[in-house]
Design a protein around this motif. Sequence first.
Motif, PDB file in Angstrom:
ATOM      1  N   GLY A 179      35.910 -11.796  -3.326  1.00 47.28           N
ATOM      2  CA  GLY A 179      35.582 -12.042  -1.540  1.00 47.28           C
ATOM      3  C   GLY A 179      36.727 -13.175  -1.409  1.00 47.28           C
ATOM      4  O   GLY A 179      37.667 -13.370  -2.007  1.00 47.28           O
ATOM      5  N   ASP A 180      36.588 -13.961  -0.149  1.00 39.98           N
ATOM      6  CA  ASP A 180      37.698 -15.110   0.107  1.00 39.98           C
ATOM      7  C   ASP A 180      36.825 -16.427   0.142  1.00 39.98           C
ATOM      8  O   ASP A 180      37.404 -17.363   0.490  1.00 39.98           O
ATOM      9  CB  ASP A 180      37.824 -14.723   1.635  1.00 39.98           C
ATOM     10  CG  ASP A 180      36.461 -14.750   2.808  1.00 39.98           C
ATOM     11  OD1 ASP A 180      35.291 -14.806   2.099  1.00 39.98           O
ATOM     12  OD2 ASP A 180      36.775 -14.471   3.722  1.00 39.98           O
ATOM     13  N   ALA A 181      35.682 -16.264  -0.722  1.00 37.69           N
ATOM     14  CA  ALA A 181      35.065 -17.697  -0.872  1.00 37.69           C
ATOM     15  C   ALA A 181      35.726 -18.266  -2.416  1.00 37.69           C
ATOM     16  O   ALA A 181      36.152 -17.539  -3.191  1.00 37.69           O
ATOM     17  CB  ALA A 181      33.520 -17.588  -0.957  1.00 37.69           C
ATOM     18  N   ALA A 182      35.699 -19.613  -2.348  1.00 36.33           N
ATOM     19  CA  ALA A 182      36.244 -20.254  -3.766  1.00 36.33           C
ATOM     20  C   ALA A 182      35.455 -20.015  -4.810  1.00 36.33           C
ATOM     21  O   ALA A 182      34.291 -19.744  -4.631  1.00 36.33           O
ATOM     22  CB  ALA A 182      35.905 -21.859  -3.308  1.00 36.33           C
ATOM     23  N   ILE A 183      36.071 -19.803  -5.804  1.00 38.72           N
ATOM     24  CA  ILE A 183      35.570 -19.331  -7.311  1.00 38.72           C
ATOM     25  C   ILE A 183      34.845 -21.068  -7.785  1.00 38.72           C
ATOM     26  O   ILE A 183      35.778 -21.896  -7.860  1.00 38.72           O
ATOM     27  CB  ILE A 183      36.552 -18.807  -8.131  1.00 38.72           C
ATOM     28  CG1 ILE A 183      37.089 -17.432  -7.688  1.00 38.72           C
ATOM     29  CG2 ILE A 183      36.042 -18.653  -9.513  1.00 38.72           C
ATOM     30  CD1 ILE A 183      35.960 -16.567  -7.435  1.00 38.72           C
TER      31      ILE A 183
ATOM     32  N   VAL B 196      42.325 -18.467 -14.032  1.00 45.01           N
ATOM     33  CA  VAL B 196      42.432 -19.599 -12.990  1.00 45.01           C
ATOM     34  C   VAL B 196      41.649 -18.872 -11.682  1.00 45.01           C
ATOM     35  O   VAL B 196      42.066 -17.778 -11.293  1.00 45.01           O
ATOM     36  CB  VAL B 196      43.859 -20.139 -12.848  1.00 45.01           C
ATOM     37  CG1 VAL B 196      43.707 -20.826 -11.766  1.00 45.01           C
ATOM     38  CG2 VAL B 196      44.676 -20.303 -13.936  1.00 45.01           C
ATOM     39  N   GLY B 197      40.559 -19.704 -11.272  1.00 48.81           N
ATOM     40  CA  GLY B 197      40.025 -19.136  -9.968  1.00 48.81           C
ATOM     41  C   GLY B 197      40.488 -20.314  -8.996  1.00 48.81           C
ATOM     42  O   GLY B 197      40.585 -21.629  -9.283  1.00 48.81           O
ATOM     43  N   ASP B 198      40.681 -19.742  -7.627  1.00 41.94           N
ATOM     44  CA  ASP B 198      41.287 -20.693  -6.614  1.00 41.94           C
ATOM     45  C   ASP B 198      40.266 -20.765  -5.482  1.00 41.94           C
ATOM     46  O   ASP B 198      39.149 -19.955  -5.523  1.00 41.94           O
ATOM     47  CB  ASP B 198      42.593 -20.380  -6.251  1.00 41.94           C
ATOM     48  CG  ASP B 198      42.817 -18.919  -5.661  1.00 41.94           C
ATOM     49  OD1 ASP B 198      42.026 -18.544  -4.793  1.00 41.94           O
ATOM     50  OD2 ASP B 198      44.030 -18.249  -5.912  1.00 41.94           O
TER      51      ASP B 198
ATOM     52  N   ALA C 179      47.077 -21.257  -4.219  1.00 42.76           N
ATOM     53  CA  ALA C 179      45.960 -22.053  -3.522  1.00 42.76           C
ATOM     54  C   ALA C 179      45.323 -22.966  -4.456  1.00 42.76           C
ATOM     55  O   ALA C 179      45.825 -23.039  -5.811  1.00 42.76           O
ATOM     56  CB  ALA C 179      44.758 -20.947  -3.111  1.00 42.76           C
ATOM     57  N   PRO C 180      44.630 -24.171  -3.837  1.00 44.10           N
ATOM     58  CA  PRO C 180      43.902 -25.104  -4.979  1.00 44.10           C
ATOM     59  C   PRO C 180      43.140 -24.449  -6.002  1.00 44.10           C
ATOM     60  O   PRO C 180      42.448 -23.793  -5.560  1.00 44.10           O
ATOM     61  CB  PRO C 180      43.425 -26.128  -3.851  1.00 44.10           C
ATOM     62  CG  PRO C 180      44.021 -25.994  -2.660  1.00 44.10           C
ATOM     63  CD  PRO C 180      44.522 -24.479  -2.554  1.00 44.10           C
ATOM     64  N   VAL C 181      43.242 -24.897  -7.067  1.00 45.19           N
ATOM     65  CA  VAL C 181      42.621 -24.360  -8.280  1.00 45.19           C
ATOM     66  C   VAL C 181      40.910 -25.152  -8.248  1.00 45.19           C
ATOM     67  O   VAL C 181      40.911 -26.173  -8.011  1.00 45.19           O
ATOM     68  CB  VAL C 181      43.099 -24.491  -9.717  1.00 45.19           C
ATOM     69  CG1 VAL C 181      42.384 -24.367 -10.773  1.00 45.19           C
ATOM     70  CG2 VAL C 181      44.682 -23.946  -9.600  1.00 45.19           C
ATOM     71  N   THR C 182      40.107 -24.109  -8.243  1.00 45.50           N
ATOM     72  CA  THR C 182      38.497 -24.647  -8.287  1.00 45.50           C
ATOM     73  C   THR C 182      37.960 -24.402  -9.525  1.00 45.50           C
ATOM     74  O   THR C 182      36.491 -24.742  -9.774  1.00 45.50           O
ATOM     75  CB  THR C 182      37.987 -23.703  -7.186  1.00 45.50           C
ATOM     76  OG1 THR C 182      38.115 -22.493  -7.237  1.00 45.50           O
ATOM     77  CG2 THR C 182      38.427 -24.296  -5.610  1.00 45.50           C
ATOM     78  N   ALA C 183      38.523 -23.444 -10.466  1.00 50.70           N
ATOM     79  CA  ALA C 183      37.711 -23.236 -11.733  1.00 50.70           C
ATOM     80  C   ALA C 183      38.980 -22.698 -12.685  1.00 50.70           C
ATOM     81  O   ALA C 183      39.980 -22.125 -12.650  1.00 50.70           O
ATOM     82  CB  ALA C 183      36.671 -21.903 -11.539  1.00 50.70           C
TER      83      ALA C 183
ATOM     84  N   GLN D 247      45.729 -30.189 -10.942  1.00 56.77           N
ATOM     85  CA  GLN D 247      45.379 -31.043  -9.894  1.00 56.77           C
ATOM     86  C   GLN D 247      45.988 -30.396  -8.591  1.00 56.77           C
ATOM     87  O   GLN D 247      47.217 -30.294  -8.351  1.00 56.77           O
ATOM     88  CB  GLN D 247      46.223 -32.485 -10.368  1.00 56.77           C
ATOM     89  CG  GLN D 247      46.121 -33.427  -9.247  1.00 56.77           C
ATOM     90  CD  GLN D 247      44.586 -34.251  -9.529  1.00 56.77           C
ATOM     91  OE1 GLN D 247      44.330 -34.319 -10.601  1.00 56.77           O
ATOM     92  NE2 GLN D 247      43.943 -34.347  -8.118  1.00 56.77           N
ATOM     93  N   GLY D 248      44.998 -30.102  -7.621  1.00 54.40           N
ATOM     94  CA  GLY D 248      45.368 -29.358  -6.616  1.00 54.40           C
ATOM     95  C   GLY D 248      45.991 -27.961  -6.731  1.00 54.40           C
ATOM     96  O   GLY D 248      45.281 -27.160  -7.307  1.00 54.40           O
ATOM     97  N   THR D 249      47.129 -27.606  -6.424  1.00 55.85           N
ATOM     98  CA  THR D 249      47.626 -26.365  -6.573  1.00 55.85           C
ATOM     99  C   THR D 249      48.594 -26.704  -7.776  1.00 55.85           C
ATOM    100  O   THR D 249      49.553 -25.620  -8.238  1.00 55.85           O
ATOM    101  CB  THR D 249      48.643 -26.244  -5.593  1.00 55.85           C
ATOM    102  OG1 THR D 249      49.704 -27.004  -5.272  1.00 55.85           O
ATOM    103  CG2 THR D 249      47.521 -25.649  -4.060  1.00 55.85           C
ATOM    104  N   GLN D 250      48.767 -27.773  -8.530  1.00 60.42           N
ATOM    105  CA  GLN D 250      49.749 -27.894  -9.839  1.00 60.42           C
ATOM    106  C   GLN D 250      49.039 -27.713 -10.918  1.00 60.42           C
ATOM    107  O   GLN D 250      47.742 -28.213 -11.248  1.00 60.42           O
ATOM    108  CB  GLN D 250      50.158 -29.199  -9.663  1.00 60.42           C
ATOM    109  CG  GLN D 250      51.277 -29.231 -10.996  1.00 60.42           C
ATOM    110  CD  GLN D 250      51.865 -30.817 -10.882  1.00 60.42           C
ATOM    111  OE1 GLN D 250      51.220 -31.685 -11.439  1.00 60.42           O
ATOM    112  NE2 GLN D 250      53.161 -30.836 -10.813  1.00 60.42           N
TER     113      GLN D 250
END
Length: 706
Positions: free
Chosen positions: A282-286, A252-254, A236-240, A211-214
Amino acid sequence: MTDPFTAPSRPNRRLRQRLDRLATGVIAASGIGVVVAVLAIGVYLTLAVLPLFDDAEVDVDVAPSAADGAMHAVWLADDGTRWLTRDGQLRDAGGEVATLTTGTTIAAVAESGDRQPLALGLSNGEVRLVPRDDQGRLRWAQASTMRLFEARGVAALTLRHAAQGWVLAGRDTRGDVAALWHTGEATRRIVVPETAEHIALGHAGRLAMTQGTQLTLWQLSSDGVGTALARTETQAPVTALSFLQGGRTLIVGDAQGGLRRWRLSPEATGWQVAETSYSALGDAAIRRLIALPRQRLWLALDDSGRLGLYQSLSGRRWQGQIPVKTLPTAVSTNAQGTQVMWLDATGTLQRLAIEAPHAAVSPATLWMPQTYEGHSDAQWRWAAAATGDEEPQYSLVPLAWGTLKAAAWAMVFAVPLALGAAVHSACYMSRRQRARLKPAIELMEALPGVVIGFVAGLFVAPFVERHLAGTLALFVCVPLGSVACGWLWRMLSRRWGLRLSPISAGVGLMVPLALLCWAALSLSPWLEAWWFGGDLRAWMHQQWGWDYAQRNALIVGMAMGLAIIPTLYSLAEEALSGVPRPLAEGSLALGATRAQTLWRVQLPAAAPGILSAVMIGAGRAVGETMIVLMVTGNTPLMSPSLFEGLRSLAANLAIELPEAAVGGTHYRLLLLGALLLFVFTFVVNTLAEMVRWRLKQRYRRYGGDA
């Protein structure tokens, strides 16, 4: 008087010349053939090993999709010929096959292997499970429905097999999380009292949620209870989120493009150690992590369309760009993990051919310590024949360590005895005694290694285990006793020395040595009880942390030392016997004693030959197979202890090569070990021969016979 010598006729002379040229050609061809055969072995091993270090490749093939009318597909068969649409239509290239749901849509799909069911998350909060037969084929007509959420629809699903059943976890459209644990007899529903944006299910019911960065880890159980194990904050916030094969490593991808690895603790204590970072795309979100079913591989896709292939230990192996920069709506991988198919939002089917058969091998994984699953610190480990969900461990360091350790202890045992015998026979014995002793010692080389290993493993090892203190006492008492007996013999009157022949003196020396061995073995229990509390092995474990294995480096040192003593003795004795006699006679004529002549003249002159003998003996010890195979226990440990087992490269080759799949990573790693042995023995023997050749040149300058 006539000359008895008659000049040979011209035909006979020509015949002899032809025979001489033929013999010279045969001998030269045989020598060249041996060299070519040795080099061919090295070339073959090199060519077999080189594919281990080939770069990984991912080829993207974009083709018109047969699912043009069903761009909202959510599942693809592993061959891409059958797909499932969100409105519950099961279709193939020939048209509609079946309607699985009516009045609801399919929002999420999860599968976990060839024998596990396919889970479909519906918009009404239910889950439809499609079982598989023994061949892994889906039985759509036997699908069953279970309730996962009461009010809202399923937004995400994850499935993992468990003992005698499966575990399924889902997230609804509001972020609430629930799970189903099926044991074959009953299905229990578990409610997790937290919300999540991403979920992933790992080994033994470990559920990762973000949940977010947790990042939170929960432990689900078959009795319907969920327990929070660990919580941590990411950078950073987790996205994958995705677990790899085996469910013990979490990727974990952020939102900043970072990729990190977390390992599960073997106990119920949460995360094992801090995360490991990988090179970012790169710097784009996973946005998508696709775990492949083999070698702990996965694909990472970010918002900019960059695609990367990663391996859990060796890191990034390939990076490229996908032709269509849209997230896939359906993804499928084949059972071998060599092909990935996805359908994007535009209806384009992309096939990714992954060529990375040895992605888990790199110079770092072979020679540097790694933190493996189930371990909390970096270490060198070899377990290449791991099966099932176990992580293969490809470090060659324990095998190289075991090879050098066995050879070193064999040399410690063999060098003093062989060199002592060589010095005595070459410098102190008469020519007649030497002619009898040397063949007898060299005849020991005819003993097969399997016989020596059999005797050492079945008789010597149990004896040493029962009389450990006495055996260690022998290594101290016998050398000291030999020196004491020699000193006493020297102190005796010269009359006794002239009366006794050297053979009688040698036999007489054996009697006190035998009595000394008997006394050491007889008194060892009393000494063990007095100094070590009655148990030497327990005392070593308590004081130094050393464990005792019946088949250990001490036993292999004695057995393999016995096997290489004839080689060391023969070469060292030849080097000492080849020292020109005028050197020793001149030293004695100048007033030096025989001992001074030995230390100041003969040993320095023969030092290159002795060094060559030691090098050849070391090469023989490194390549020994049967003795190490039968005596060491074959445990690939990195322990310096003399009382623990080991595994050498040669023994490992003999053990595992018959079971290795030809052309696979394990097979080529075994050939890499064979190549290392080949290079080591080739270099050592070549250097030893060069040293011997220079020694012969030196002897010729002094007028020696060598």
